[in-house]
Design an enzyme around this catalytic site. Structure first.
Site, PDB file in Angstrom:
ATOM      1  CG  HIS A 130      -1.818   1.686   1.400  1.00 64.42           C
ATOM      2  ND1 HIS A 130      -2.764   1.139   0.465  1.00 64.42           N
ATOM      3  CD2 HIS A 130      -1.621   2.585   2.115  1.00 64.42           C
ATOM      4  CE1 HIS A 130      -4.097   2.180   0.436  1.00 64.42           C
ATOM      5  NE2 HIS A 130      -2.981   3.204   0.921  1.00 64.42           N
ATOM      6  CB  CYS A 131       1.849   2.840  -2.956  1.00 64.70           C
ATOM      7  SG  CYS A 131       2.802   5.151  -3.153  1.00 64.70           S
TER       8      CYS A 131
END
Ligand SMILES: [Zn+2]
Ligand SMILES: [Zn+2]
Length: 219
Positions: A35-36
């Protein structure tokens, strides 16, 4: 080899291999990489190549910025037959852009290198991190295509499957699209595995007794 298949209670699906549930996006993501936090989105099966393009173009763009700014200083220095410091004195913004370029280069370049390494191994960030839990002899890479280039091609050129999201579909109970609404439907048969909603036997805590009378209009 053995492969555990897990059931996601939130999404109500059997997770396909390499899929993981992202608690920030509140849904399962196929071939979940990470998850950026900068993009505020997951990087997975459908957008990994765009993520990689973004990271590598940021790297090349900062290299271009450094090169072009440096070229301007050097060309001016040679044309005017002056020293490099005098050239900097004339084009101060170029020096500032070189410094900016160096800072803008470091993080995307490190990330790009790391993802080339991961792609070549046929692993996602998540799989690579998790592999450290095991001893070297017990680390398997089931999605490895054997060759470095085949692994990279398999990641960057894989077909972009349609999204499971149906953004225009009418809202229904338990809709996961916005990640806001949990499934409120009662579970019919939990077989003693779920914590069902238990109805209170009494009315429960209702505040101080002294105040209870007042709200009913009594003295
Ligand atoms: Zn899930
Ligand atoms: Zn996410």
């Amino acid at each position: 080899m053995e492969f555990p298949v897990k059931h996601c209670r939130t999404c109500n699906i059997w997770r396909p291999p390499r899929a993981h549930h992202c608690r920030l996006c509140d849904n399962c993501v196929e071939t979940h990489d990470h998850h950026c936090v900068w993009l505020n989105n997951c990087v997975g099966k459908r957008n990994y190549r765009y993520f990689f393009t973004f990271v590598s173009s940021a790297t090349f763009l900062s290299l271009y910025l450094i090169g072009a700014s440096l070229a301007q200083l050097i060309v001016y220095m040679n044309n005017e037959n002056i020293s490099f410091s005098k050239s900097i004195n004339h084009f101060r913004v170029s020096l500032a852009l070189i410094i900016l370029g160096v800072f803008a280069f470091l993080y995307p370049a490190a990330l790009m290198g790391y993802h080339i390494f991961l792609m070549a191994r046929g692993e996602t960030t998540r799989e690579f991190m998790n592999s450290h839990k095991f001893t070297k002899a017990e680390r398997y890479r089931p999605f490895d295509q054997v060759s470095f280039w085949k692994n990279i091609l398999a990641v960057l050129c894989r077909p972009r499957t349609p999204s499971y999201y149906q953004f225009k579909k009418a809202y229904g109970n338990g809709d996961q699209r916005l990640g806001l609404h949990r499934d409120q439907r009662p579970r019919l048969d939990s077989r003693g595995l779920e914590m069902d909603a238990v109805k209170p036997t009494s009315a429960g805590f209702q505040g101080p007794v002294a105040l209870r009378g007042e709200s009913q209009g009594e003295p």
